[in-house]
Design an enzyme around this catalytic site. Structure first.
Site, short mmCIF file in Angstrom:
data_model
loop_
_atom_site.label_atom_id
_atom_site.label_comp_id
_atom_site.label_asym_id
_atom_site.label_seq_id
_atom_site.Cartn_x
_atom_site.Cartn_y
_atom_site.Cartn_z
N GLY A 10 0.73 -1.29 0.08
CA GLY A 10 0.13 0.12 -0.05
C GLY A 10 0.85 1.26 0.03
O GLY A 10 0.46 2.36 0.52
N ALA A 11 1.90 1.20 -0.64
CA ALA A 11 2.97 2.37 -0.70
C ALA A 11 2.85 3.31 -1.80
O ALA A 11 3.68 4.20 -2.15
CB ALA A 11 4.23 1.85 -0.43
N THR A 12 1.69 2.98 -2.61
CA THR A 12 1.53 3.62 -3.73
C THR A 12 0.71 4.92 -3.72
O THR A 12 0.49 5.52 -4.53
CB THR A 12 0.89 2.76 -4.86
OG1 THR A 12 -0.16 2.40 -4.66
CG2 THR A 12 2.14 1.86 -5.65
N SER A 13 0.53 5.02 -2.48
CA SER A 13 -0.73 6.19 -2.10
C SER A 13 -0.63 6.43 -0.41
O SER A 13 -0.27 5.64 0.20
CB SER A 13 -2.01 5.48 -2.68
OG SER A 13 -3.03 6.32 -2.37
N ILE A 15 -1.14 7.01 3.12
CA ILE A 15 -0.19 6.77 4.24
C ILE A 15 1.01 6.18 3.94
O ILE A 15 2.19 6.44 4.55
CB ILE A 15 -1.25 6.16 5.34
CG1 ILE A 15 -2.40 6.95 6.05
CG2 ILE A 15 -0.22 5.69 6.58
CD1 ILE A 15 -3.30 6.07 6.46
N GLY A 16 0.91 5.00 3.15
CA GLY A 16 2.00 4.17 2.91
C GLY A 16 2.94 4.77 2.12
O GLY A 16 4.26 4.68 2.28
N SER A 137 -6.52 0.55 12.79
CA SER A 137 -7.64 1.87 12.93
C SER A 137 -8.45 2.01 14.17
O SER A 137 -8.51 0.87 14.62
CB SER A 137 -8.25 1.91 11.55
OG SER A 137 -9.39 2.98 11.82
N TYR A 161 -15.47 -3.05 7.54
CA TYR A 161 -14.29 -2.42 7.56
C TYR A 161 -13.54 -2.52 9.00
O TYR A 161 -12.61 -2.93 9.17
CB TYR A 161 -14.22 -1.06 6.86
CG TYR A 161 -12.69 -0.12 7.09
CD1 TYR A 161 -12.02 -0.70 6.52
CD2 TYR A 161 -12.68 0.67 7.97
CE1 TYR A 161 -10.59 0.00 6.24
CE2 TYR A 161 -11.54 1.24 8.31
CZ TYR A 161 -10.45 0.97 7.45
OH TYR A 161 -9.45 1.66 7.64
N1 NAP Z 1 -7.45 7.23 5.40
C1 NAP Z 1 -7.64 6.71 6.71
O1 NAP Z 1 -8.37 7.78 7.36
C2 NAP Z 1 -7.47 5.55 7.44
C3 NAP Z 1 -7.77 5.69 8.84
C4 NAP Z 1 -7.29 4.29 9.66
C5 NAP Z 1 -6.67 3.36 8.83
N2 NAP Z 1 -6.28 3.57 7.56
C6 NAP Z 1 -5.65 2.21 7.02
O2 NAP Z 1 -4.52 2.96 6.23
C7 NAP Z 1 -4.09 1.87 5.28
C8 NAP Z 1 -3.78 2.70 3.94
O3 NAP Z 1 -4.81 3.48 3.48
P1 NAP Z 1 -4.71 4.64 2.78
O4 NAP Z 1 -5.58 5.74 3.62
O5 NAP Z 1 -3.27 5.57 2.71
O6 NAP Z 1 -5.60 4.80 1.58
P2 NAP Z 1 -5.25 4.76 0.04
O7 NAP Z 1 -4.50 5.98 -0.25
O8 NAP Z 1 -6.35 4.21 -0.74
O9 NAP Z 1 -3.94 3.64 0.05
C9 NAP Z 1 -4.37 2.27 -0.05
C10 NAP Z 1 -3.31 1.47 -0.75
O10 NAP Z 1 -3.67 0.22 -0.59
C11 NAP Z 1 -3.24 -0.45 -2.00
N3 NAP Z 1 -4.19 -1.37 -2.30
C12 NAP Z 1 -5.44 -1.38 -2.15
N4 NAP Z 1 -5.85 -2.73 -2.74
C13 NAP Z 1 -4.97 -3.27 -3.10
C14 NAP Z 1 -4.79 -4.69 -3.61
N5 NAP Z 1 -5.98 -5.32 -3.81
N6 NAP Z 1 -3.66 -5.41 -3.77
C15 NAP Z 1 -2.51 -4.27 -3.55
N7 NAP Z 1 -2.54 -3.28 -3.12
C16 NAP Z 1 -3.81 -2.67 -2.74
C17 NAP Z 1 -3.44 0.69 -2.71
O11 NAP Z 1 -2.77 0.60 -4.21
P3 NAP Z 1 -3.41 1.27 -5.62
O12 NAP Z 1 -2.23 2.30 -5.75
O13 NAP Z 1 -3.16 -0.16 -6.29
O14 NAP Z 1 -4.73 1.66 -5.38
C18 NAP Z 1 -2.79 1.82 -2.22
O15 NAP Z 1 -1.33 1.94 -2.22
C19 NAP Z 1 -5.21 1.01 4.98
O16 NAP Z 1 -4.83 -0.22 5.64
C20 NAP Z 1 -6.29 1.77 5.95
O17 NAP Z 1 -7.38 0.50 6.26
C21 NAP Z 1 -6.68 4.61 6.95
#
Ligand code: NAP
Length: 276
Positions: A10-13, A15-16, A137, A161
């Site tokens: 998940g490092a393409t977007s 938090i990662g 989370s 979720y």
């Molecule tokens: N945003 C929040 O408020 C929040 C709060 C609490 C926890 N989190 C957690 O933080 C983590 C990162 O989320 P984010 O907020 O940074 O969201 P994000 O910007 O949507 O990033 C999600 C990342 O996961 C990758 N991903 C999604 N589906 C995938 C799959 N089937 N196979 C491989 N990679 C996949 C995406 O890749 P692509 O580039 O291919 O889409 C992207 O790199 C998640 O575990 C989320 O549950 C987020």
């Protein structure tokens, strides 16, 4: 972090990516598992600018599929004999129930089973003192664990979720026990409410609500701070099995603290991963 090897999903977007860039700037070499080759390539270029010449790499897999998770892990295990940090971070919210080609409910598969599979398959490549960091989370609050409902037959997106994030904490605590005595630590964290792509492209009333919330959320860089801290800080050397928020240990619910649930989840995940 000079010379340290960090495997991150998940490092393409969001938090990662923010965490990967920060850790690269601290000297680490990043090994990404990405689903989208274009986004993977773009992140790789940014990493190269953050830490030129480190030899960052990207492997491709849809982590909601265990066969792809296993293949990516095997490719990495072959080339990386000493991993210092495994950051299980890829995750998503799905508003409708979907079942993968392997028969797993998609939220469960991506948000929990990929964490489990990568940890199982890369465990033997973890360097002495390695750290596993799982993105969980605060959304775990208010959800309940049920062995009978792991695949969420009754589906409400936010609840499912939240439950997957409860599984992240149960998994973290059980993994900490499994790795006890090896020097490998396992922790998880809440990043805050973060303005990432997580909020985008959701239909209906909930999608509207998420778009309203997004402007008030913190930046991905801020959301990445606890991941970076758990991956790199001397302050958490030897600390294991804990849940953090804002770089401090935080309280978990009784559901998340239940050791019987953690053991049952581990046993069932082992069975499902072997048969997927
Ligand atoms: N945003 C929040 O408020 C929040 C709060 C609490 C926890 N989190 C957690 O933080 C983590 C990162 O989320 P984010 O907020 O940074 O969201 P994000 O910007 O949507 O990033 C999600 C990342 O996961 C990758 N991903 C999604 N589906 C995938 C799959 N089937 N196979 C491989 N990679 C996949 C995406 O890749 P692509 O580039 O291919 O889409 C992207 O790199 C998640 O575990 C989320 O549950 C987020």
């Amino acid at each position: 972090m000079h010379g340290k090897v960090i495997v991150m999903t998940g490092a393409t977007s969001g938090i990662g990516e923010a965490a990967a860039l920060a850790l690269a700037a601290m000297g680490a070499r990043l090994v990404l598992i990405a689903r989208n080759p274009e986004r993977g390539g773009a992140t790789l270029e940014r990493l190269e600018r953050a830490n030129p010449g480190a030899g960052h790499s990207v492997y491709h897999a849809d982590l909601s599929l265990m066969a792809e998770t296993r293949r990516a892990a095997a490719e990495i295990a072959e080339r990386e004999p000493a991993i210092d940090v495994l950051a299980n971070n890829a995750g998503a919210l799905f508003l409708r129930r979907q079942v993968t080609a392997e028969g797993l409910e998609r939220t469960f598969a991506l948000n929990h089973m990929s964490y489990f599979g990568l940890t199982a398959d890369l465990g033997h490549r973890l360097a002495p003192g390695a750290r596993i960091v799982n993105t969980a989370s605060a959304a775990h609050r208010g959800t309940r664990f049920s062995m009978e409902n792991l695949q969420s037959e009754r589906y409400r997106g936010l609840e499912v979720y939240g439950r997957s994030k409860l599984l992240n904490i149960l998994f973290t605590r059980q993994a900490a026990r499994v790795f006890e005595g090896t020097g490998v630590t396992v922790n998880c964290f809440h990043p805050g409410v973060v303005a990432s792509r997580f909020f985008d492209d959701k239909p209906g009333g909930l999608g509207f609500f998420l778009r309203m919330v997004k402007p008030f959320a913190v930046s991905s860089r801020k959301g990445a701070e606890t991941l970076v801290y758990l991956a790199s800080s001397d302050a958490v050397r030897g600390v294991t099995g804990r849940y953090f928020a804002r770089r401090r240990p935080a309280k978990i619910t009784d559901e998340a603290a239940n050791d019987d649930s953690a053991r049952a989840l581990w046993a069932e995940s082992t069975r499902l991963y072997a048969s997927a």
